[in-house]
Design a protein around this motif. Structure first.
Motif, PDB file in Angstrom:
ATOM      1  N   GLY A  70       0.829  -1.200   0.000  1.00  0.00           N
ATOM      2  CA  GLY A  70       0.000   0.000   0.000  1.00  0.00           C
ATOM      3  C   GLY A  70       0.859   1.244   0.000  1.00  0.00           C
ATOM      4  O   GLY A  70       2.023   1.212   0.413  1.00  0.00           O
ATOM      5  N   VAL A  71       0.310   2.338  -0.503  1.00  0.00           N
ATOM      6  CA  VAL A  71       1.021   3.607  -0.532  1.00  0.00           C
ATOM      7  C   VAL A  71       0.029   4.716  -0.223  1.00  0.00           C
ATOM      8  O   VAL A  71      -1.107   4.717  -0.708  1.00  0.00           O
ATOM      9  CB  VAL A  71       1.691   3.838  -1.908  1.00  0.00           C
ATOM     10  N   ASP A  72       0.435   5.667   0.645  1.00  0.00           N
ATOM     11  CA  ASP A  72      -0.451   6.794   0.925  1.00  0.00           C
ATOM     12  C   ASP A  72      -0.232   7.886  -0.111  1.00  0.00           C
ATOM     13  O   ASP A  72       0.624   7.786  -0.988  1.00  0.00           O
ATOM     14  CB  ASP A  72      -0.268   7.306   2.352  1.00  0.00           C
ATOM     15  N   LEU A  73      -1.012   8.956  -0.009  1.00  0.00           N
ATOM     16  CA  LEU A  73      -0.988   9.988  -1.042  1.00  0.00           C
ATOM     17  C   LEU A  73       0.288  10.814  -1.027  1.00  0.00           C
ATOM     18  O   LEU A  73       0.577  11.535  -1.986  1.00  0.00           O
ATOM     19  CB  LEU A  73      -2.211  10.902  -0.892  1.00  0.00           C
ATOM     20  N   SER A  74       1.069  10.728   0.044  1.00  0.00           N
ATOM     21  CA  SER A  74       2.341  11.447   0.095  1.00  0.00           C
ATOM     22  C   SER A  74       3.489  10.623  -0.490  1.00  0.00           C
ATOM     23  O   SER A  74       4.621  11.090  -0.542  1.00  0.00           O
ATOM     24  CB  SER A  74       2.684  11.829   1.544  1.00  0.00           C
ATOM     25  N   GLY A  75       3.188   9.379  -0.922  1.00  0.00           N
ATOM     26  CA  GLY A  75       4.210   8.545  -1.529  1.00  0.00           C
ATOM     27  C   GLY A  75       4.922   7.624  -0.571  1.00  0.00           C
ATOM     28  O   GLY A  75       5.931   7.016  -0.939  1.00  0.00           O
ATOM     29  N   HIS A  76       4.421   7.478   0.658  1.00  0.00           N
ATOM     30  CA  HIS A  76       5.066   6.600   1.641  1.00  0.00           C
ATOM     31  C   HIS A  76       4.351   5.248   1.696  1.00  0.00           C
ATOM     32  O   HIS A  76       3.117   5.183   1.653  1.00  0.00           O
ATOM     33  CB  HIS A  76       5.055   7.246   3.031  1.00  0.00           C
ATOM     34  N   ILE A  77       5.151   4.200   1.784  1.00  0.00           N
ATOM     35  CA  ILE A  77       4.604   2.845   1.799  1.00  0.00           C
ATOM     36  C   ILE A  77       3.924   2.578   3.139  1.00  0.00           C
ATOM     37  O   ILE A  77       4.461   2.925   4.203  1.00  0.00           O
ATOM     38  CB  ILE A  77       5.724   1.814   1.557  1.00  0.00           C
ATOM     39  N   SER A  78       2.731   1.958   3.091  1.00  0.00           N
ATOM     40  CA  SER A  78       2.041   1.597   4.331  1.00  0.00           C
ATOM     41  C   SER A  78       2.601   0.288   4.887  1.00  0.00           C
ATOM     42  O   SER A  78       2.827   0.155   6.079  1.00  0.00           O
ATOM     43  CB  SER A  78       0.538   1.468   4.085  1.00  0.00           C
ATOM     44  N   SER A  79       2.843  -0.677   4.011  1.00  0.00           N
ATOM     45  CA  SER A  79       3.508  -1.938   4.353  1.00  0.00           C
ATOM     46  C   SER A  79       3.454  -2.813   3.111  1.00  0.00           C
ATOM     47  O   SER A  79       2.868  -2.423   2.088  1.00  0.00           O
ATOM     48  CB  SER A  79       2.842  -2.647   5.540  1.00  0.00           C
ATOM     49  N   ALA A  80       4.049  -3.991   3.182  1.00  0.00           N
ATOM     50  CA  ALA A  80       4.082  -4.881   2.022  1.00  0.00           C
ATOM     51  C   ALA A  80       4.191  -6.319   2.485  1.00  0.00           C
ATOM     52  O   ALA A  80       4.740  -6.604   3.552  1.00  0.00           O
ATOM     53  CB  ALA A  80       5.262  -4.539   1.107  1.00  0.00           C
ATOM     54  N   LYS A  81       3.673  -7.227   1.652  1.00  0.00           N
ATOM     55  CA  LYS A  81       3.750  -8.651   1.973  1.00  0.00           C
ATOM     56  C   LYS A  81       3.824  -9.458   0.683  1.00  0.00           C
ATOM     57  O   LYS A  81       3.058  -9.222  -0.255  1.00  0.00           O
ATOM     58  CB  LYS A  81       2.536  -9.106   2.786  1.00  0.00           C
ATOM     59  N   ALA A  82       4.755 -10.411   0.641  1.00  0.00           N
ATOM     60  CA  ALA A  82       4.877 -11.313  -0.503  1.00  0.00           C
ATOM     61  C   ALA A  82       3.876 -12.447  -0.336  1.00  0.00           C
ATOM     62  O   ALA A  82       3.897 -13.157   0.667  1.00  0.00           O
ATOM     63  CB  ALA A  82       6.295 -11.862  -0.595  1.00  0.00           C
ATOM     64  N   ILE A  83       2.991 -12.608  -1.331  1.00  0.00           N
ATOM     65  CA  ILE A  83       2.004 -13.692  -1.250  1.00  0.00           C
ATOM     66  C   ILE A  83       2.336 -14.830  -2.209  1.00  0.00           C
ATOM     67  O   ILE A  83       1.725 -15.892  -2.136  1.00  0.00           O
ATOM     68  CB  ILE A  83       0.583 -13.174  -1.507  1.00  0.00           C
ATOM     69  N   PHE A  84       3.279 -14.582  -3.129  1.00  0.00           N
ATOM     70  CA  PHE A  84       3.728 -15.654  -4.014  1.00  0.00           C
ATOM     71  C   PHE A  84       5.163 -15.380  -4.442  1.00  0.00           C
ATOM     72  O   PHE A  84       5.502 -14.257  -4.819  1.00  0.00           O
ATOM     73  CB  PHE A  84       2.850 -15.754  -5.267  1.00  0.00           C
ATOM     74  N   HIS A  85       5.989 -16.404  -4.392  1.00  0.00           N
ATOM     75  CA  HIS A  85       7.334 -16.335  -4.952  1.00  0.00           C
ATOM     76  C   HIS A  85       7.891 -17.748  -4.999  1.00  0.00           C
ATOM     77  O   HIS A  85       7.354 -18.673  -4.378  1.00  0.00           O
ATOM     78  CB  HIS A  85       8.253 -15.439  -4.113  1.00  0.00           C
ATOM     79  N   ARG A  86       8.953 -17.900  -5.760  1.00  0.00           N
ATOM     80  CA  ARG A  86       9.657 -19.178  -5.807  1.00  0.00           C
ATOM     81  C   ARG A  86      11.156 -18.924  -5.691  1.00  0.00           C
ATOM     82  O   ARG A  86      11.959 -19.551  -6.381  1.00  0.00           O
ATOM     83  CB  ARG A  86       9.322 -19.929  -7.103  1.00  0.00           C
ATOM     84  N   GLU A  87      11.518 -17.998  -4.810  1.00  0.00           N
ATOM     85  CA  GLU A  87      12.934 -17.692  -4.619  1.00  0.00           C
ATOM     86  C   GLU A  87      13.617 -18.870  -3.927  1.00  0.00           C
ATOM     87  O   GLU A  87      13.197 -19.287  -2.836  1.00  0.00           O
ATOM     88  CB  GLU A  87      13.090 -16.415  -3.792  1.00  0.00           C
ATOM     89  N   PRO A  88      14.648 -19.429  -4.534  1.00  0.00           N
ATOM     90  CA  PRO A  88      15.186 -20.715  -4.084  1.00  0.00           C
ATOM     91  C   PRO A  88      15.709 -20.739  -2.665  1.00  0.00           C
ATOM     92  O   PRO A  88      15.584 -21.742  -1.979  1.00  0.00           O
ATOM     93  CB  PRO A  88      16.317 -20.987  -5.097  1.00  0.00           C
TER      94      PRO A  88
END
Length: 694
Positions: free
Chosen positions: A99-117
């Protein structure tokens, strides 16, 4: 000769088949893009944007979901997969919701899919990645995040973490720019608005920050003649041919180094508080003059200044009273010593570029003899001097930052590789001293295990081979190959040594897990543990295990990323080296079992099971140089080297099988030992006997 050619062709065809299978299913494991609302589960929402009151529909280009607070849009939720579709280290695109607010700052993040070894289904690194992405909360998507958590927080998976974080930042910017909440980041030159340097009026004139032009009566008369208006009547009559009609000055007023020096203590009156970025700047110009012609005298009754305008390209800007701020004159120096002075503000929507040339046009107005209006334009050209322009250094690619941050490790690894090159070049000399060989080799192996393996995580694996093979066919980026400095150095050195000498340089000297096995095997022999090596008739079948393992791993990499990730765990490197035995107990038990077997059969894993060893052994069969020395007596009748080889890479015929050799030089120590090598011992006895007779 024919059999050798046939063998070489067979190896090339085998490699090509493996590569084909590797690339066959390049996109089969991609996550499914679209339908963000379906992927936005309550658990993901609790991480990405806790406390959201309401969500809007998934809409727009790029797609995003508006987040509401107190009835107003507070920001957006988006998916990296839907917007940038960035592939990770595995080559498979990952899906990070953020998510990102209107000032350009990230609210948070989560990886829901990946296959990084190094992360996929890893009980240690997956929580590290979750924590790393969650701590993007509050970071600015356009950069400048001093003190932010560095990607190496995700132990041994720096590239994967960096790719995911950058994908979040990039996606956030695209969402806000497309919706008008953010301007595209300008990485080019910009006007230095707030920088200040003390300068006099004469200094400003000398460097071109203020320019001026003297227009005489003769100049105006010539312009009238050229316009076929000789004899016309001007609003301000000429006083003489050579007399100054107007001495006009102009310059960009927005940079503080110009305006503060011109206006002095009155600067704040004209500009006020200026804590703003250049992309939001209001562009203003100075206009001042002395002489009979007043550039602003025709304003009364029209609300428009008809005696001047600013021109850039094909666009002309004229000014109204609301864009005018007069400057008091009557002083003794600078702009105040002139007759007339003002600051004019260009319209807020003007497509004016202060970095490009522009001109002030003074308009001398009047009427022709026939009574028709006439306007003569006298241009004053202006170009903002370079001293008022900020030119940021070109943005360094991520791989450049990686090399800069790793410069200490790069230096150490370079010294290590240089030392190994010296050892190989002087191996004949080294092998003539059993003690020196053992001290140098064991010290080198110990350093490889402790520093290169456990500290620097420089463990080459089959995963690197797959990624390097697939990358050009997925998304060719030069930076991809340079993202891990130590790995780049090891890969290049391994590739060169593989072509020249075969597999043994990497497997025997640079592989941390192999080095760990060998050191433990030496310890086991020291304490008297029994040793077992299969007979050659059995060993030749066991050797096939590493080729089968390599084919299985590479083949499944093409067919199923899930199956590949599981089968790739045949390599214990991640557990024993990169993770320091901190993974789930089945992985630790497996790695410990392999090391235990190695106590009784030296380097059993390297010889019979390692898929990376299988790939290198296959490629190394066509090596160009053989440095290991042999004698006609080797194999028949002498079998000393065969019996001394710890990995049994010497056949009963005395020939060294380079695909199985680890370049440990043990056979060369025996080769030069005139106490143990029978041919040398016989020569020594004859020499000694001859001396005694003499």
């Amino acid at each position: 000769m024919k059999s050798a050619v046939t063998f070489a062709v067979r190896q090339i065809v085998t490699g090509a088949v493996l590569l084909f299978f590797t690339l066959l299913g390049a996109s089969q494991a991609d996550a499914e893009a679209g339908h963000l609302l379906d992927r936005l589960t309550p658990q993901v929402m609790a991480t990405v944007w806790p406390g959201a009151e309401k969500l809007g529909p998934e809409e727009g280009k790029p797609p995003a979901i508006a987040v509401y607070r107190k009835g107003k849009v507070a920001g957006y939720i988006f998916s990296s997969l839907d917007i940038v579709h960035a592939p990770g280290f595995s080559g498979v695109p990952f899906d990070v919701i953020a998510g990102v607010d209107l000032s350009g700052h990230i609210s948070s993040a989560k990886a829901i899919f990946h296959r990084e070894p190094h992360i996929y289904q890893d009980a240690v690194r997956q929580p590290q990645l979750d924590s790393f992405l969650a701590r993007t909360a509050g970071l600015a998507s356009q950069g400048g995040n001093a003190g932010a958590l560095y990607p190496d927080y995700v132990d041994g998976a720096t590239v994967s973490a960096l790719e995911m974080r950058d994908a979040v930042f990039d996606s956030a910017q695209r969402v806000l720019i497309s919706r008008g909440w953010m301007q595209a980041k300008d990485t080019g030159p910009a006007v230095d608005i707030d920088g200040f340097k003390q300068m006099s009026w004469d200094d400003l004139l000398a460097e071109g920050s203020i320019v001026h032009k003297i227009i005489t009566g003769n100049d105006v008369a010539a312009a009238l003649g050229k316009a076929n208006a000789a004899g016309g009547k001007l609003d301000v009559p000429l006083s003489g041919a050579n007399n100054s009609y107007i001495d006009i000055y102009t310059g960009l007023a927005t940079p503080a180094s110009i305006a503060k020096n011109v206006l002095g203590s009155d600067y704040a009156v004209y500009f006020g508080p200026r804590a703003r970025r250049s992309v939001y700047a209001v562009w203003k110009v100075f206009v001042a003059s002395k002489g009979p012609y007043d550039f602003g005298d025709d304003l009364a009754g029209t609300n428009r200044f008809g005696r001047l305008r600013v021109v850039q390209g094909g666009q002309a800007y004229q000014f109204t009273a609301s864009q005018y701020q007069g400057i008091a004159t009557g002083g003794r120096d600078g702009i105040r010593a002139l007759d007339h002075a003002a600051v004019f503000t260009l319209p807020a929507n003007a497509r004016f570029d202060p970095l490009k040339p522009w001109r002030l046009e003074l308009l001398v107005n009047g009427q022709t003899a026939a009574g028709a209006p006439i306007s003569l334009a006298f241009p004053v050209d202006y170009q903002l001097p370079a001293s008022h322009i900020l030119t940021p250094p070109p943005a360094a690619p991520a791989w450049v930052q990686a090399w800069s941050d790793s410069r200490t490790n790069v230096i150490i690894e370079a010294v290590l590789l240089a030392l190994l090159t010296l050892i190989l070049a002087l191996q004949t000399k080294l092998a003539q001293s059993r003690r020196a060989h053992r001290i140098i080799r064991n010290s080198f192996l110990l350093f490889v295990v402790v520093w290169q393996g456990w500290i620097a995580s420089g463990q080459l694996s089959i995963l690197n081979v797959v990624n390097y093979m697939e990358a050009p066919f997925r998304h060719f980026e030069f930076g991809f190959y340079l993202a891990e400095p130590l790995m780049v150095m090891i890969v290049i050195y391994t590739a060169i040594s593989l072509v020249l000498l075969g597999r043994g340089v990497f497997c025997g000297w640079l592989c941390p897990f192999g080095a760990l096995q060998e050191l433990l095997a030496q310890l086991s022999r020291f304490v008297g543990l029994p040793q077992w090596n299969p007979p050659e008739s059995v060993q030749k079948y066991l050797w096939l295990g590493k080729y089968v393992s390599a084919a299985l791993v590479l083949g499944l990499a093409a067919l199923s990323i899930d199956m590949w990730s599981r089968v790739a765990e045949v390599e214990p490197f991640d557990t024993a080296i990169t993770s320091h035995f901190t993974r789930a107990w089945p992985y630790v038990l497996y790695a410990c079992a392999l090391l235990t077997i190695g106590l009784f059969t030296e380097r059993a894993y390297c010889r019979f099971l390692c898929p990376l060893g299988g790939v290198l052994a296959l490629a190394g069969r066509l090596h160009l140089v053989d440095l290991l020395k042999r004698r006609p007596q080797c194999g028949s009748p002498c079998r000393l080297c065969e019996n001394s080889c710890p990995v049994k890479a010497i056949s009963v015929t005395g020939k060294i099988k380079m695909a199985e050799c680890f370049q440990c030089l043990d056979c060369q120590v025996e080769y030069f030992d005139d106490q143990r090598c029978p041919p040398l011992a016989a020569v020594r006895k004859r020499v000694v006997g001859g001396l005694e007779c003499a």
